[in-house]
Structures are given as structure tokens and as C-alpha cells.
Design an enzyme around this catalytic site. Structure first.
Site, PDB file in Angstrom:
ATOM      1  N   SER A 133      24.274 125.472 -29.164  1.00 27.77           N
ATOM      2  CA  SER A 133      25.019 125.427 -27.768  1.00 27.77           C
ATOM      3  C   SER A 133      24.238 124.725 -26.786  1.00 27.77           C
ATOM      4  O   SER A 133      22.988 125.043 -26.888  1.00 27.77           O
ATOM      5  CB  SER A 133      25.691 126.614 -27.460  1.00 27.77           C
ATOM      6  OG  SER A 133      25.833 126.746 -26.010  1.00 27.77           O
ATOM      7  N   TYR A 186      23.871 136.215 -26.152  1.00 26.63           N
ATOM      8  CA  TYR A 186      24.769 135.230 -27.123  1.00 26.63           C
ATOM      9  C   TYR A 186      23.732 133.982 -27.141  1.00 26.63           C
ATOM     10  O   TYR A 186      23.684 133.444 -28.238  1.00 26.63           O
ATOM     11  CB  TYR A 186      26.238 134.751 -26.351  1.00 26.63           C
ATOM     12  CG  TYR A 186      26.569 133.428 -26.809  1.00 26.63           C
ATOM     13  CD1 TYR A 186      27.072 133.303 -28.222  1.00 26.63           C
ATOM     14  CD2 TYR A 186      26.577 132.444 -26.180  1.00 26.63           C
ATOM     15  CE1 TYR A 186      27.671 132.106 -28.479  1.00 26.63           C
ATOM     16  CE2 TYR A 186      27.034 131.037 -26.434  1.00 26.63           C
ATOM     17  CZ  TYR A 186      27.537 131.168 -27.932  1.00 26.63           C
ATOM     18  OH  TYR A 186      27.820 129.816 -28.231  1.00 26.63           O
ATOM     19  N   LYS A 190      21.590 131.955 -30.322  1.00 27.28           N
ATOM     20  CA  LYS A 190      21.606 130.415 -30.975  1.00 27.28           C
ATOM     21  C   LYS A 190      20.389 129.999 -30.945  1.00 27.28           C
ATOM     22  O   LYS A 190      19.866 129.283 -31.848  1.00 27.28           O
ATOM     23  CB  LYS A 190      22.423 129.824 -29.648  1.00 27.28           C
ATOM     24  CG  LYS A 190      23.672 129.876 -29.757  1.00 27.28           C
ATOM     25  CD  LYS A 190      24.625 129.687 -31.121  1.00 27.28           C
ATOM     26  CE  LYS A 190      26.071 129.987 -31.287  1.00 27.28           C
ATOM     27  NZ  LYS A 190      26.470 129.756 -32.471  1.00 27.28           N
TER      28      LYS A 190
HETATM   29  P1  NAD Z   1      35.732 131.179 -32.482  1.00 29.20           P
HETATM   30  O1  NAD Z   1      35.441 132.517 -32.183  1.00 29.20           O
HETATM   31  O2  NAD Z   1      37.037 130.651 -32.264  1.00 29.20           O
HETATM   32  O3  NAD Z   1      35.211 130.869 -34.250  1.00 29.20           O
HETATM   33  C1  NAD Z   1      34.280 131.402 -34.754  1.00 29.20           C
HETATM   34  C2  NAD Z   1      34.874 131.929 -36.313  1.00 29.20           C
HETATM   35  O4  NAD Z   1      33.933 132.765 -36.661  1.00 29.20           O
HETATM   36  C3  NAD Z   1      36.164 132.909 -35.692  1.00 29.20           C
HETATM   37  O5  NAD Z   1      37.348 132.577 -36.513  1.00 29.20           O
HETATM   38  C4  NAD Z   1      35.802 134.307 -36.207  1.00 29.20           C
HETATM   39  O6  NAD Z   1      36.772 135.162 -36.961  1.00 29.20           O
HETATM   40  C5  NAD Z   1      34.612 133.785 -37.306  1.00 29.20           C
HETATM   41  N1  NAD Z   1      33.433 134.722 -37.560  1.00 29.20           N
HETATM   42  C6  NAD Z   1      32.744 135.703 -36.819  1.00 29.20           C
HETATM   43  N2  NAD Z   1      31.818 136.336 -37.401  1.00 29.20           N
HETATM   44  C7  NAD Z   1      32.138 136.194 -38.682  1.00 29.20           C
HETATM   45  C8  NAD Z   1      31.384 136.574 -39.697  1.00 29.20           C
HETATM   46  N3  NAD Z   1      30.506 137.490 -39.742  1.00 29.20           N
HETATM   47  N4  NAD Z   1      31.848 136.322 -41.062  1.00 29.20           N
HETATM   48  C9  NAD Z   1      32.897 135.624 -41.038  1.00 29.20           C
HETATM   49  N5  NAD Z   1      33.498 134.975 -40.028  1.00 29.20           N
HETATM   50  C10 NAD Z   1      33.269 135.338 -38.700  1.00 29.20           C
HETATM   51  O7  NAD Z   1      34.447 130.106 -31.798  1.00 29.20           O
HETATM   52  P2  NAD Z   1      34.380 128.667 -31.734  1.00 29.20           P
HETATM   53  O8  NAD Z   1      34.692 128.463 -30.132  1.00 29.20           O
HETATM   54  O9  NAD Z   1      35.273 127.970 -32.763  1.00 29.20           O
HETATM   55  O10 NAD Z   1      33.034 128.341 -32.052  1.00 29.20           O
HETATM   56  C11 NAD Z   1      32.610 128.160 -33.099  1.00 29.20           C
HETATM   57  C12 NAD Z   1      30.989 128.237 -33.106  1.00 29.20           C
HETATM   58  O11 NAD Z   1      30.494 127.543 -31.944  1.00 29.20           O
HETATM   59  C13 NAD Z   1      30.444 129.469 -32.708  1.00 29.20           C
HETATM   60  O12 NAD Z   1      29.193 129.881 -33.363  1.00 29.20           O
HETATM   61  C14 NAD Z   1      30.135 129.268 -31.427  1.00 29.20           C
HETATM   62  O13 NAD Z   1      28.996 130.304 -30.800  1.00 29.20           O
HETATM   63  C15 NAD Z   1      29.633 127.950 -31.112  1.00 29.20           C
HETATM   64  N6  NAD Z   1      29.888 127.478 -29.930  1.00 29.20           N
HETATM   65  C16 NAD Z   1      31.374 127.325 -29.246  1.00 29.20           C
HETATM   66  C17 NAD Z   1      31.310 126.988 -27.945  1.00 29.20           C
HETATM   67  C18 NAD Z   1      32.627 126.938 -27.354  1.00 29.20           C
HETATM   68  O14 NAD Z   1      32.760 126.629 -26.126  1.00 29.20           O
HETATM   69  N7  NAD Z   1      33.758 127.119 -28.168  1.00 29.20           N
HETATM   70  C19 NAD Z   1      30.240 126.146 -27.413  1.00 29.20           C
HETATM   71  C20 NAD Z   1      28.943 126.251 -28.047  1.00 29.20           C
HETATM   72  C21 NAD Z   1      28.704 126.832 -29.376  1.00 29.20           C
HETATM   73  C1  UD1 Z   2      30.164 129.260 -21.194  1.00 28.65           C
HETATM   74  C2  UD1 Z   2      29.034 130.222 -21.421  1.00 28.65           C
HETATM   75  C3  UD1 Z   2      28.032 129.264 -22.585  1.00 28.65           C
HETATM   76  C4  UD1 Z   2      28.956 128.993 -23.688  1.00 28.65           C
HETATM   77  C5  UD1 Z   2      30.080 128.280 -23.177  1.00 28.65           C
HETATM   78  C6  UD1 Z   2      31.206 127.712 -24.259  1.00 28.65           C
HETATM   79  C7  UD1 Z   2      28.699 131.727 -19.446  1.00 28.65           C
HETATM   80  C8  UD1 Z   2      27.369 131.923 -18.510  1.00 28.65           C
HETATM   81  N1  UD1 Z   2      28.131 130.651 -20.385  1.00 28.65           N
HETATM   82  O1  UD1 Z   2      29.601 128.080 -20.629  1.00 28.65           O
HETATM   83  O2  UD1 Z   2      27.182 130.258 -23.008  1.00 28.65           O
HETATM   84  O3  UD1 Z   2      28.441 128.017 -24.454  1.00 28.65           O
HETATM   85  O4  UD1 Z   2      30.930 128.985 -22.073  1.00 28.65           O
HETATM   86  O5  UD1 Z   2      31.916 128.899 -24.433  1.00 28.65           O
HETATM   87  O6  UD1 Z   2      29.325 132.301 -19.724  1.00 28.65           O
HETATM   88  N2  UD1 Z   2      34.600 128.848 -14.033  1.00 28.65           N
HETATM   89  C9  UD1 Z   2      35.484 129.209 -12.826  1.00 28.65           C
HETATM   90  N3  UD1 Z   2      36.416 130.073 -13.115  1.00 28.65           N
HETATM   91  C10 UD1 Z   2      36.482 130.728 -14.446  1.00 28.65           C
HETATM   92  C11 UD1 Z   2      35.906 130.478 -15.507  1.00 28.65           C
HETATM   93  C12 UD1 Z   2      34.724 129.215 -15.188  1.00 28.65           C
HETATM   94  O7  UD1 Z   2      35.439 128.843 -11.949  1.00 28.65           O
HETATM   95  O8  UD1 Z   2      37.563 131.817 -14.603  1.00 28.65           O
HETATM   96  C13 UD1 Z   2      33.631 127.735 -13.670  1.00 28.65           C
HETATM   97  C14 UD1 Z   2      32.122 128.255 -14.172  1.00 28.65           C
HETATM   98  O9  UD1 Z   2      31.668 128.809 -13.033  1.00 28.65           O
HETATM   99  C15 UD1 Z   2      31.545 127.232 -14.505  1.00 28.65           C
HETATM  100  C16 UD1 Z   2      32.705 126.063 -15.248  1.00 28.65           C
HETATM  101  O10 UD1 Z   2      33.942 126.852 -14.565  1.00 28.65           O
HETATM  102  O11 UD1 Z   2      31.149 126.242 -13.467  1.00 28.65           O
HETATM  103  C17 UD1 Z   2      32.669 126.370 -16.696  1.00 28.65           C
HETATM  104  O12 UD1 Z   2      32.770 127.643 -17.071  1.00 28.65           O
HETATM  105  P1  UD1 Z   2      32.941 127.991 -18.774  1.00 28.65           P
HETATM  106  O13 UD1 Z   2      34.208 127.387 -19.216  1.00 28.65           O
HETATM  107  O14 UD1 Z   2      32.885 129.533 -18.699  1.00 28.65           O
HETATM  108  O15 UD1 Z   2      31.771 127.338 -19.576  1.00 28.65           O
HETATM  109  P2  UD1 Z   2      30.198 127.450 -19.329  1.00 28.65           P
HETATM  110  O16 UD1 Z   2      30.022 128.392 -18.361  1.00 28.65           O
HETATM  111  O17 UD1 Z   2      29.498 125.989 -18.815  1.00 28.65           O
END
Ligand code: NAD
Ligand code: UD1
Length: 338
Positions: free
Chosen positions: A124, A149, A153
Site C-alpha cells: 500500500s 495496519y 505492510k
Molecule cells: P478485503 O478485506 O476485501 O480482502 C481481503 C480478503 O482476505 C478477504 O476476503 C478476507 O476474508 C481474506 N483474508 C483475510 N485474512 C485471511 C486469512 N488469514 N486467511 C485467508 N483469507 C484471509 O480487502 P481488499 O480491499 O480486497 O484488499 C486486498 C489486499 O490489498 C489487502 O492485503 C489490503 O491490505 C491491500 N490493500 C488494500 C487497499 C484498499 O484500499 N482496498 C489499499 C492498499 C492495499
Molecule cells: C486509507 C488508509 C490507508 C489504506 C487506504 C485504503 C487511513 C489513515 N489510511 O487511506 O492506510 O491503505 O485507506 O484502504 O485510514 N475522507 C472523508 N470522509 C470520510 C472518509 C474519508 O473526508 O468519511 C477523506 C480522508 O480524509 C482522505 C480521503 O477522504 O482525505 C480518502 O480517505 P480514505 O478513502 O479513507 O483513504 P486514505 O485515507 O487515503
């Protein structure tokens, strides 16, 4: 190739399964369904007309996970399995360290035992902490994370880097995602948050559909174009396709590679809200509230390296992201219902 998708029932995993199947790969999905539903996999099959082999297994359990490697020949792994809720990680840090790091240990241990050489890891932009410069490049400093979290990573990245240093037969792609949003254009799969969404876009769509009264804009006194936070929002299908490209790179025996996956363009919270106003057809009600603890003003990627080395280029606009997120929300007002 036969690709094990760990965490494949989740938001990014399910969209990536679609791209993998469309690219001609076989998908073996392992998920404990802790933060997802099997229905997502069923819909992946519906979109692609192809089968996904599914195992409901917790990847922190080595013995159970081993069965998947016994029963399948695996060419590569995409590792999405992890917990991702930032506030929860602050209240129960050990749960986050244990789940995210143990599941990685299981996978790398089994990779060694079953001679699997290719791994893509979901990292991330959070590993950059508060960026020193913009746009962010892959060689910028990492580790100054602001929550457990993010630290999981960072630690996993370090573990993978150390493993690759001593084993030059391993190919590992660390992908640092910026802000994935939107849904598959079919409206069949999308983001299905539990309870109150933490992230901006699912919150906005829940306000738009009337589930929540208004959006809380968390701070309008940042040093940005309109005072609200700026992020690099990337359409989930662009991000998902990036994994197919990363696999193509791994099979060239590239060793360890690291890529930002973003668009290179920052949008403020108010710009996102205005994009939704247009798509939804009415103004999204909002109130400005206090800044969120740990938030940064601005974050966006330099995506040049992924473009040059993978051929990765995001093609969807912020309007497309709003359109597809809204389509998903309307077609699935309560997410996946089983
Ligand atoms: P998500 O929660 O929708 O998907 C993660 C999946 O992993 C879920 O289906 C959950 O049930 C499964 N899981 C968790 N722990 C497990 C375990 N021990 N064994 C088997 N399955 C397990 O999240 P996502 O948004 O799809 O994110 C996927 C990956 O990308 C995550 O590692 C997350 O940290 C990373 N990531 C997500 C974002 C985002 O904004 N969504 C941003 C940066 C990184
Ligand atoms: C967040 C996480 C980051 C994670 C990413 C994807 C935090 C501090 N960071 O990023 O670690 O990798 O999500 O899952 O939580 N905002 C509002 N109102 C809301 C929600 C968000 O104004 O109800 C604003 C926030 O201040 C930010 C922007 O929207 O400026 C995006 O927020 P968000 O979607 O939560 O993503 P990140 O904070 O970038």
C-alpha cells in the site's frame, strides 16, 4: 498459468480473479471469508463464464493451507489475504500483526516446499507514510507508517526483500496500491464494507442511496487546492489488470520488483464529491468535520516505472470510478446477500 489467489473473495481479489480468468489463467482461490462472502466468487464465475476452484481456509493455518499445494500445481501466488481496517488495527494491533504476517509466513514457507517461484504481494502507499515529495516514486523512503495496519505492510515488504536477497530463484512483485475505488462495470462485484465504511467512496455511495444522512468531510484546512485531502484514486479494474501484468513480468525471472499502482493524478475530497453529484443526479449532502487522526494532506503516485516496465497505464477516469461505484451500490444496496 495456475494462480493461487489468497484473499480472492475480497474486493481487490474478486476483481483480479476476473482479469486473470479473462487473460486465460486458471484460478485457485483461498479465503477464510472473514471479510468477504462466497457470493463474490459465484459472481466472478458469472461474469467470466469460467470456474474458480475455491478453498475456505485460514492462511495462518499452515497444515490446512498445505492441502491446497498438495492438490494443485501452482505456478504463481497473488497474496491479498490480510486485514485492512486502519482504526481497528490501532485498537487491536496484535490481531493485525498476527493475521497479516502469519498468512505471509504460511505462503512463503509453502512456496519453498512446493517450489513455487512467483509471488505478487498487495502492499500500500501507506508504507510511504507522510511523503517527503510528490509524486511518490518507488525509491522514496518507506517505514514511517502511522498505524499498525501500515506497519504490517512495511514489515512484510522487508521480509520479502530479505528472502529474495538469499534466494535468487524467487520472483516477487511488491505492488503499492494507491486508492482503489469503483466496481466492475457489470455491477455484479464491488466493494462490500462491513458496517460503517472507513473509506471515502463507499461512504459517499451510502449517502447517495440514503443509508447515511451526510458525508463527513474530514478536514478542509489542508494545504491543497480546496483544503480537503488529495489522493490518487484508481479504478479497481485498472488495478486488477495490473496484477496480470505483474505476473507477466515475474515469469521473465526478474527477481524482486516494486511498483506503484496509481494514476499519477490527485483528486481532492470535494472533487470526488462533485464527480458523484453529476453521476447520481443530485448533490451529495456533506458537513466539514475535524481532521482524521493520522491523515495526510496529499498523496499521489509517480506511475512511470509501472508503465515502462509492465506497460501499466490506468485508463478509467474519476467519472468512470463514480459511475461504476454508483452502479454497484444501486444494484446491491446491501452488498452481497447470500
Ligand atoms: P478485503 O478485506 O476485501 O480482502 C481481503 C480478503 O482476505 C478477504 O476476503 C478476507 O476474508 C481474506 N483474508 C483475510 N485474512 C485471511 C486469512 N488469514 N486467511 C485467508 N483469507 C484471509 O480487502 P481488499 O480491499 O480486497 O484488499 C486486498 C489486499 O490489498 C489487502 O492485503 C489490503 O491490505 C491491500 N490493500 C488494500 C487497499 C484498499 O484500499 N482496498 C489499499 C492498499 C492495499
Ligand atoms: C486509507 C488508509 C490507508 C489504506 C487506504 C485504503 C487511513 C489513515 N489510511 O487511506 O492506510 O491503505 O485507506 O484502504 O485510514 N475522507 C472523508 N470522509 C470520510 C472518509 C474519508 O473526508 O468519511 C477523506 C480522508 O480524509 C482522505 C480521503 O477522504 O482525505 C480518502 O480517505 P480514505 O478513502 O479513507 O483513504 P486514505 O485515507 O487515503
Amino acid at each position: 498459468m495456475n494462480i493461487l489467489v489468497a484473499g480472492g473473495a475480497g474486493y481487490i481479489g474478486s476483481h483480479t480473479c476476473v482479469e486473470l480468468l479473462n487473460a486465460g489463467h486458471e484460478v485457485i482461490c483461498v479465503d477464510n471469508l472473514l471479510n468477504s462472502k462466497y457470493e463474490a466468487i459465484r459472481r466472478v464465475e458469472l461474469i467470466t463464464g469460467k470456474k474458480v476452484k475455491f478453498y475456505r481456509i485460514d492462511l495462518t493455518n499452515y497444515e490446512e493451507s498445505k492441502i491446497v499445494f498438495e492438490e494443485n500445481h501452482i505456478d504463481g501466488i497473488i497474496h491479498f489475504a490480510g486485514l485492512k481496517c486502519v482504526p481497528e488495527s490501532i485498537s487491536v494491533p496484535l490481531k493485525y500483526y498476527q493475521n497479516n504476517i502469519d498468512s505471509t509466513f504460511t505462503l512463503v514457507r509453502l512456496m519453498k516446499e512446493y517450489n513455487v517461484r512467483n509471488l505478487v504481494f498487495s502492499s500500500s502507499a501507506t508504507v510511504y507514510g507522510n511523503p517527503l515529495k510528490l509524486p511518490i516514486t518507488e525509491d522514496d523512503p518507506i517505514g514511517n507508517t502511522t498505524n499498525p495496519y501500515g506497519t504490517t505492510k512495511y514489515f512484510i515488504e522487508k521480509i520479502l526483500m530479505d528472502i529474495c536477497k538469499v534466494d535468487n530463484t524467487l520472483n516477487v512483485a511488491i505492488l503499492r496500491y494507491f486508492n482503489p475505488v469503483g466496481a466492475h462495470p457489470s455491477g455484479l462485484i464491488g466493494e462490500d464494507p462491513n458496517g460503517i465504511p472507513n473509506n471515502l467512496v463507499p461512504y459517499v455511495t451510502q449517502v447517495a442511496i440514503g443509508k447515511r444522512p451526510y458525508l463527513k468531510v474530514t478536514g478542509n484546512d489542508y494545504d491543497t487546492i480546496d483544503g480537503t485531502g488529495v489522493r490518487d484514486y484508481i479504478h479497481i479494474c485498472d488495478l486488477a489488470y495490473g496484477h496480470v501484468l505483474a505476473l507477466n513480468k515475474l515469469v521473465t525471472n526478474c527477481g524482486l520488483v516494486i511498483y506503484n499502482l496509481g494514476t499519477g493524478k490527485g483528486n481532492s475530497v470535494m472533487e470526488v464529491v462533485r464527480a458523484f453529484d453529476k453521476i447520481v443526479g443530485h448533490e451529495i449532502p456533506y458537513k466539514v468535520v475535524e481532521r482524521r487522526v493520522g491523515d495526510i494532506a496529499t498523496c499521489y503516485a509517480d506511475p512511470t516505472k509501472a508503465y515502462k516496465e509492465l506497460g501499466f497505464k490506468a485508463k478509467y477516469s474519476i467519472e468512470d470510478m463514480a459511475k461504476d461505484a454508483w452502479n454497484w451500490q444501486q444494484k446491491n444496496p446491501n452488498g452481497y446477500e447470500e
